[in-house]
Design a protein around this motif. Structure first.
Motif, PDB file in Angstrom:
ATOM      1  N   UNK C   1       0.834  -1.195   0.000  1.00 39.38           N
ATOM      2  CA  UNK C   1       0.000   0.000   0.000  1.00 39.38           C
ATOM      3  C   UNK C   1       0.875   1.254   0.000  1.00 39.38           C
ATOM      4  N   UNK C   2       1.908   1.178   0.882  1.00 37.36           N
ATOM      5  CA  UNK C   2       2.814   2.315   0.980  1.00 37.36           C
ATOM      6  C   UNK C   2       3.472   2.577  -0.365  1.00 37.36           C
ATOM      7  N   UNK C   3       3.820   1.438  -1.038  1.00 39.83           N
ATOM      8  CA  UNK C   3       4.486   1.590  -2.325  1.00 39.83           C
ATOM      9  C   UNK C   3       3.582   2.233  -3.354  1.00 39.83           C
ATOM     10  N   UNK C   4       2.296   1.870  -3.287  1.00 42.87           N
ATOM     11  CA  UNK C   4       1.333   2.492  -4.197  1.00 42.87           C
ATOM     12  C   UNK C   4       1.318   3.998  -3.972  1.00 42.87           C
ATOM     13  N   UNK C   5       1.224   4.367  -2.680  1.00 40.13           N
ATOM     14  CA  UNK C   5       1.200   5.791  -2.358  1.00 40.13           C
ATOM     15  C   UNK C   5       2.416   6.476  -2.950  1.00 40.13           C
ATOM     16  N   UNK C   6       3.558   5.833  -2.748  1.00 37.91           N
ATOM     17  CA  UNK C   6       4.789   6.403  -3.243  1.00 37.91           C
ATOM     18  C   UNK C   6       4.737   6.578  -4.742  1.00 37.91           C
ATOM     19  N   UNK C   7       4.238   5.518  -5.385  1.00 39.38           N
ATOM     20  CA  UNK C   7       4.215   5.561  -6.844  1.00 39.38           C
ATOM     21  C   UNK C   7       3.302   6.668  -7.343  1.00 39.38           C
ATOM     22  N   UNK C   8       2.127   6.733  -6.725  1.00 37.50           N
ATOM     23  CA  UNK C   8       1.186   7.778  -7.151  1.00 37.50           C
ATOM     24  C   UNK C   8       1.803   9.153  -6.906  1.00 37.50           C
ATOM     25  N   UNK C   9       2.377   9.294  -5.712  1.00 34.70           N
ATOM     26  CA  UNK C   9       2.988  10.581  -5.353  1.00 34.70           C
ATOM     27  C   UNK C   9       4.057  10.948  -6.361  1.00 34.70           C
ATOM     28  N   UNK C  10       4.913   9.988  -6.657  1.00 30.41           N
ATOM     29  CA  UNK C  10       6.010  10.236  -7.599  1.00 30.41           C
ATOM     30  C   UNK C  10       5.461  10.632  -8.962  1.00 30.41           C
ATOM     31  N   UNK C  11       4.430   9.874  -9.391  1.00 29.12           N
ATOM     32  CA  UNK C  11       3.839  10.137 -10.698  1.00 29.12           C
ATOM     33  C   UNK C  11       3.286  11.554 -10.769  1.00 29.12           C
ATOM     34  N   UNK C  12       2.594  11.968  -9.714  1.00 33.58           N
ATOM     35  CA  UNK C  12       1.993  13.290  -9.802  1.00 33.58           C
ATOM     36  C   UNK C  12       3.048  14.387  -9.729  1.00 33.58           C
ATOM     37  N   UNK C  13       4.141  14.099  -9.024  1.00 36.22           N
ATOM     38  CA  UNK C  13       5.243  15.087  -8.994  1.00 36.22           C
ATOM     39  C   UNK C  13       5.891  15.194 -10.364  1.00 36.22           C
ATOM     40  N   UNK C  14       6.070  14.011 -10.998  1.00 44.73           N
ATOM     41  CA  UNK C  14       6.729  13.981 -12.295  1.00 44.73           C
ATOM     42  C   UNK C  14       5.872  14.673 -13.336  1.00 44.73           C
ATOM     43  N   UNK C  15       4.547  14.573 -13.166  1.00 43.37           N
ATOM     44  CA  UNK C  15       3.635  15.191 -14.124  1.00 43.37           C
ATOM     45  C   UNK C  15       3.823  16.708 -14.151  1.00 43.37           C
ATOM     46  N   UNK C  16       4.089  17.256 -12.980  1.00 40.69           N
ATOM     47  CA  UNK C  16       4.327  18.707 -12.912  1.00 40.69           C
ATOM     48  C   UNK C  16       5.825  18.951 -12.651  1.00 40.69           C
ATOM     49  N   UNK C  17       6.621  18.442 -13.579  1.00 39.36           N
ATOM     50  CA  UNK C  17       8.066  18.389 -13.330  1.00 39.36           C
ATOM     51  C   UNK C  17       8.672  19.743 -13.003  1.00 39.36           C
ATOM     52  N   UNK C  18       8.355  20.760 -13.833  1.00 37.23           N
ATOM     53  CA  UNK C  18       9.050  22.027 -13.628  1.00 37.23           C
ATOM     54  C   UNK C  18       8.698  22.606 -12.261  1.00 37.23           C
ATOM     55  N   UNK C  19       7.457  22.413 -11.871  1.00 42.93           N
ATOM     56  CA  UNK C  19       7.027  22.923 -10.579  1.00 42.93           C
ATOM     57  C   UNK C  19       7.783  22.212  -9.451  1.00 42.93           C
ATOM     58  N   UNK C  20       7.852  20.870  -9.567  1.00 39.87           N
ATOM     59  CA  UNK C  20       8.546  20.094  -8.529  1.00 39.87           C
ATOM     60  C   UNK C  20      10.017  20.472  -8.460  1.00 39.87           C
ATOM     61  N   UNK C  21      10.610  20.605  -9.650  1.00 42.08           N
ATOM     62  CA  UNK C  21      12.029  20.956  -9.673  1.00 42.08           C
ATOM     63  C   UNK C  21      12.244  22.306  -8.993  1.00 42.08           C
ATOM     64  N   UNK C  22      11.356  23.242  -9.308  1.00 43.25           N
ATOM     65  CA  UNK C  22      11.484  24.570  -8.700  1.00 43.25           C
ATOM     66  C   UNK C  22      11.463  24.492  -7.178  1.00 43.25           C
ATOM     67  N   UNK C  23      10.526  23.696  -6.661  1.00 45.18           N
ATOM     68  CA  UNK C  23      10.437  23.582  -5.201  1.00 45.18           C
ATOM     69  C   UNK C  23      11.724  22.998  -4.636  1.00 45.18           C
ATOM     70  N   UNK C  24      12.193  21.944  -5.302  1.00 46.67           N
ATOM     71  CA  UNK C  24      13.430  21.318  -4.821  1.00 46.67           C
ATOM     72  C   UNK C  24      14.585  22.307  -4.875  1.00 46.67           C
ATOM     73  N   UNK C  25      14.667  23.032  -5.991  1.00 50.32           N
ATOM     74  CA  UNK C  25      15.747  24.014  -6.122  1.00 50.32           C
ATOM     75  C   UNK C  25      15.628  25.066  -5.021  1.00 50.32           C
ATOM     76  N   UNK C  26      14.380  25.501  -4.804  1.00 49.58           N
ATOM     77  CA  UNK C  26      14.175  26.520  -3.780  1.00 49.58           C
ATOM     78  C   UNK C  26      14.671  26.032  -2.414  1.00 49.58           C
TER      79      UNK C  26
END
Lengths: 406, 267, 407
Positions: C1-26
């Motif tokens: 279950x945890x892995x599913x959550x992770x996968x979904x979370x990762x997928x949605x972050x990847x979908x908005x890549x530039x936004x996620x990257x910006x946050x990480x960079x920030x």
């Protein structure tokens, strides 16, 4: 036309607008206040060190600063006075004669500074009179009355009204000695100064120390202290090469540099905050603009050119930036003004300041509209440039793509 | 901190009639304390004789001192009573303004009496040690009991009919600031003519000249001593000491060497 | 279950890549800046404190009764042997040195100046406060016959002396006589402890005993402990044994330095709060939008039986991934920068006059502390956690059915 749309958009995306404005305004306020504080505290630190005793402009005989011997005195104080009398830009000037003597009270002998001042003029030049702790300050007519640092008095175990003697070398190398009565005791808070300095009226000093018409230096209080350096140079030209007129920037070069280092670190610190803010603004712009990708796609589909979209979005960010910077500048400026009038008090840090020879704890901020404008301009540029990446990025979508963007 | 810049500077201003103190005690030292003999070779023997002639066991002198700086010249006169190196008493007799100021030095303790303030002041050791910069003498002349025959190894460099030139190199243990002294000695009277003081790098720092030899007390004696510093900072400075009257090896009343004497013999 | 959550979370972050990257960079940029600042500022304060401790006070200093008010050879620590024994046997004590000091005068053929003469044991000073590290010229030693002298840098300037020159040092000895000795300058030291640089001459302890005619006793015993936390306890126990002595901590001898440290800590705290506060706001914005955007998505998930806890897990995971990646990137970047300045030092030679006036080193070596990274980690985690609370609250309030119908 663009303007209307831009304003409409700003209100339509109120949340983004508010967050952006709040963030930017706070940062602007922070920057404005921080630079006001830095400049203010540095000016204050310098002012206090300058005004306790050293003075803004110091005139000595050539060579005295390197080799302060009795050979390098100003031997015609009257002539220097005459040259300075109508000099433009001078508020007050006064002669001093510094010497070192041995003080002797009932059973203690302590070496200390024995300095002649012109008491009335000195009041507008240094903070000696204002540092009075006990007894009273000097007047020109005082004969054999001494105004003494608190620590020196403590070491000699004398109080106001007590007698002590001094022996020293007169300006003509003769023996000089006399009995003195303590008229007043001062405390500047600078331990070193308080434990060495003592003052007498110049007419009396001139008589006992054979220093008639002599001085070790003149101290000039400029009308505008911030122009001390120019004034010193002008005085130097008037007096000629036999004299040396130095402003506080020269006499206290180390302090000036230390303040500069402090400013640099202050700005580095601020820069770190700016980097974070920059990214946050960029993120928010990105979020909002992506939320509007479809809208933008439609606009493009109905014939709006990319240039027009760009202008519209840029205008939005410019307007937002302007509003935030104005708001922030107002808040920061108001704070700077308030703390300019009501200085920030650091109780508990006296020790540290004292160790650096700074006898003060209240720090007023500097209220300088020009600096505030400068900071606002920096923030404005920063806020607009933070939005550029999202704006250009969204403009690269093709209309169809944009409309279908989820 | 720079607030005390001016204060620090003031410290360097000559203090406490230092010129006088220095000169006075220098004088005493030169006059009374060049005893003790170390080596029996010729140079050392000459130095010993010179010292013997220049000093006595005791000395009572009347001295005039003319101090010239680039700015002015002034004269002081004084009476001096000294026993060996340990005890000396000095009274200023001229100018009138300073008349009656007395000094007493017993070993390393020093007192001063100033009639104007009717007070005896013990000069603290820290001040005695403080810089005597700006004078033609160094503290080394003054505070320490230096003696040429104790502190230096002597060597004759040149010898002619008139005199010797003797090089004096400080012994390794000797606490003297000089790198080398050159002393000229007149052969006939075995009296010093000049001493040149060099620093370690061989730079001439000051010159002391002994001139105008005449009969003083029981001996022929150089009555005029001129000290000239060569540091550029002190260009034009000169100190001249003239011995107007002298008596050597006469008994001196012990009374002079007590604190009471400071006030008692002030008049 | 945890892995599913992770996968979904990762997928949605990847979908908005530039936004996620910006946050990480920030996050990484803010961490980078903060770490740099903390390390450099702490380096500055600790170096100043270190200079005082190493060159003078130790962490504890023992003086004879009344010495600080009225220093001199008449106030020496006489029970030296006893104290030495006790200090040597105390496991909390790392090292200690004994010094003998007296005011005096240093003279050359041209100049003379008031000085403070320190009789020291150079070998002990080396292992105690690394005095040898302050040597800027010459060599760290007094020569074979102990006839050498180490001179403070500013004093050397004022006396205009060089290595190999003769220096006559004189002082009043314990019998109140003035004694002098001829020494050769073997080294010049710059401790950036202003008092020492301006007036200290270090001579061999034996030489000092001879010069001062003080065969026994010392003026000061300076102690460095194993761990800073032991200082108060050691001070207490020493005070119990040797009640008459003045036993003082470094911060009592140099109160301004302690205040500087406190001020710097306060300043760093305020800065961290500010930076993480703002960074948290950035994360918050991204998480809020990403939750709001996906209200429909989450509505469907909830409607088909996904529990709210699972949805919450996905959102937390997303936020955690952002924060953690940012933390790792920032720590690496900041850590590397600090390591560089730890080794190379930050060179502010152009401001040397100003820095030296305040007793600061021209080259500042950064400090690296595990504490920085731990605090930063907690702060980032806290920021990521807090920033999703409000979006979650909105999600919970939103009726899934409504959400599905919402366009």
């Amino acid at each position: 036309m663009f303007f209307k749309i831009a304003v409409r958009n700003i209100f339509a995306y109120a949340k983004r607008s508010i967050i952006t404005v709040v963030l930017l305004a706070c940062t602007t306020a922070l920057l404005v206040f921080a630079s006001a504080y830095m400049d203010g505290s540095h000016a204050r630190l310098i002012q206090s060190s300058v005004e306790i005793y050293p003075g803004y402009v110091q005139i000595t005989h050539q060579g005295f600063r390197d080799n302060p011997s009795l050979e390098n005195l100003i031997f015609d104080a009257g002539q220097v006075s005459a040259s300075l009398r109508d000099f433009p830009g001078i508020a007050v000037f006064a002669a001093r004669f510094e010497s070192f003597v041995l003080f002797s009270s009932a059973d203690k002998a302590v070496g200390g500074m024995f300095t002649a001042i012109e008491p009335e003029k000195e009041m507008s030049i240094s903070r000696l009179a204002a540092s009075l702790k006990q007894g009273s300050y000097l007047t020109s007519a005082d004969d054999a009355l001494v105004y003494m640092g608190s620590e020196l008095a403590r070491r000699l175990k004398v109080g106001v009204g007590d007698q002590l003697a001094f022996v020293g070398t007169g300006a003509d190398y003769s023996f000089a000695a006399d009995n003195l009565t303590v008229k007043g005791i001062f405390q500047t808070g600078l331990f070193d100064f308080d434990s060495r300095a003592s003052f007498v009226a110049k007419p009396y000093f001139d008589r006992v120390m054979a220093a008639e018409n002599y001085a070790t230096h003149f101290i000039v209080q400029p009308l505008r202290p911030e122009e001390a350096a120019t004034l010193a140079a002008a005085i130097g030209r008037r007096l000629g090469p036999a004299f040396d007129a130095a402003s506080w920037q020269q006499t206290m070069a180390g302090l000036v540099q230390a303040m500069r280092v402090d400013s640099i670190f202050g700005y580095i610190t601020l820069a770190i905050i700016f980097i974070v803010i920059f990214f946050v603004v960029m993120i928010y712009t990105l979020l909002v603009i992506y939320a509007r990708v479809r809208e933008i796609g439609i606009l493009r589909a109905v014939g709006t050119t990319p240039g027009q979209v760009l202008s519209m979005l840029l205008l939005e960010s410019v307007l937002l930036g302007l509003a935030s910077v104005l708001l922030g500048g107002l808040i920061g400026g108001a704070l700077a003004w308030y703390f300019h009038i009501h200085p920030i008090v650091f109780s508990g840090f006296e020790e540290q300041f004292k160790q650096y020879g700074l006898a003060l704890t209240a720090m007023p901020t500097d209220f300088a509209p020009l600096i505030i404008m400068r900071d606002m301009a920096i923030m404005f540029v920063l806020s607009v440039s933070a939005t550029l990446y999202p704006i250009f990025k969204v403009n690269r979508f093709r209309p169809i793509e944009a409309i279908h963007h989820v | 901190m720079k607030t005390t810049a001016t204060a620090n500077r003031a410290q360097d201003i000559p203090r406490l009639g230092r010129v006088e103190l220095c000169a006075l005690f220098l004088l005493c030292l030169f006059l009374v304390c060049l005893p003790r003999l170390a080596r029996a070779d010729e140079a050392a023997e000459i130095i010993r004789q010179v010292e013997e002639r220049l000093n006595g066991k005791t000395a009572v002198l009347k001295i005039a001192m003319v101090i010239t700086t680039s700015r002015a010249t002034r004269t002081m006169k004084m009476d001096s009573y000294a026993v060996g190196n340990e005890k000396s008493f000095i009274k200023i007799t001229y100018p009138g303004k300073d008349y009656g100021i007395t000094f007493l030095k017993i070993d390393d303790a020093m007192w001063q009496y100033v009639p104007r303030i009717e007070k005896i002041i013990k000069i603290p050791a820290s001040m005695m040690l403080q810089s005597w910069m700006g004078t033609d003498f160094t503290n080394d002349d003054l505070v320490r009991e230096s003696s040429i025959s104790r502190d230096y190894d002597a060597r004759i460099i040149t010898e002619n009919d008139q005199g010797y030139e003797i090089e004096l190199l400080p012994r390794p243990e000797a606490a003297v600031v000089w790198g080398r002294l050159l002393m000229g000695v007149a052969k006939q009277e075995l009296l010093p003519e000049s001493v040149r003081y060099f620093d370690e790098e061989g730079v001439l720092v000051r010159t002391l000249q002994y001139t105008e030899v005449k009969q003083l007390g029981d001996r022929l004696y150089p009555s005029r001593w001129v000290m000239t510093p060569h540091d550029p900072e002190k260009a034009g400075n000169r100190t001249v000491i003239e011995i107007t009257e002298a008596a050597f090896d006469v008994p001196i009343d012990e009374e002079y060497f007590s604190k009471r004497a400071l006030q008692r013999f002030s008049d | 279950m945890f892995r599913t959550s992770c996968r979904i979370a990762w997928a949605s972050l990847a979908r908005r890549a530039s936004r996620s990257v910006l946050v990480v960079v920030m996050i990484s940029m803010s961490l980078w800046g903060l770490l740099f600042m903390e390390g450099i500022y702490d380096g500055m304060t600790e170096q100043m404190i270190g200079n005082a401790i190493r060159s003078d006070s130790g962490q504890l200093s023992l003086f004879a009764a009344g010495f600080r008010e009225d220093p001199g050879l008449h106030r020496l620590i006489s029970r030296e042997g006893e104290i030495t024994e006790l200090l040597a046997s105390d496991p909390r004590v790392k090292s200690f040195v004994r010094r003998l000091r007296q005011e005096g005068l240093a003279a050359t053929a041209h100049y003379s100046r008031n000085v403070m003469i320190y009789g020291v044991d150079l070998a002990a000073e080396k292992s105690h406060g690394r005095l040898d590290g302050y040597l800027i010229e010459g060599e760290y030693g007094f020569g074979a016959k102990n006839k050498g002298v180490l001179v403070g840098a500013r004093l050397a300037e004022k006396l205009k002396v060089k290595i190999g020159r003769k220096l006559i040092v004189s002082a009043q000895n314990s019998a109140h006589e003035v004694a002098a000795v001829a020494l050769t300058i073997t080294g010049i030291v710059r401790t950036n402890n202003m008092a020492l640089d301006e007036s200290a001459v270090f001579i061999a302890m034996d030489k000092a005993r001879e010069l001062f005619a003080a065969p026994q006793g010392v003026s000061q015993i300076s102690v460095i402990v194993q761990a800073e936390k032991d200082i108060p306890a050691l001070q207490q126990s020493l005070r119990r044994y040797f009640g008459t002595l003045q036993i003082l901590r470094w911060d009592e001898l140099y109160p301004a330095l302690m205040q500087g440290r406190v001020m710097m800590q306060g300043f760093n705290l305020v800065m961290s709060l500010l930076v993480f506060g703002v960074a948290g706001l950035g994360i918050f914005g991204v998480m809020l939008v990403s939750v709001l955007e996906r209200l429909r998505e989450f509505g469907i998930m909830l409607a088909i039986g996904t529990s709210f806890a699972q949805v919450r897990g996905i959102i937390f995971t997303e936020s955690f991934i952002l924060g953690f990646t940012g933390f790792v990137a920032g720590s690496l970047l900041g850590g590397a920068t600090l390591f560089y300045f730890y080794q190379q030092g930050l060179d502010l030679t152009i401001f040397s006059e100003g820095l030296e006036e305040f007793g600061m080193d021209v080259i500042t070596h950064a400090v690296i502390r595990a504490k920085y990274f731990i605090t930063a980690f907690i702060a980032v985690m806290l920021a990521t956690f807090v920033s999703v609370l409000f979006p979650l609250h909105l999600l919970k309030k939103a009726n899934p059915v409504e959400a599905i119908n919402k366009v």
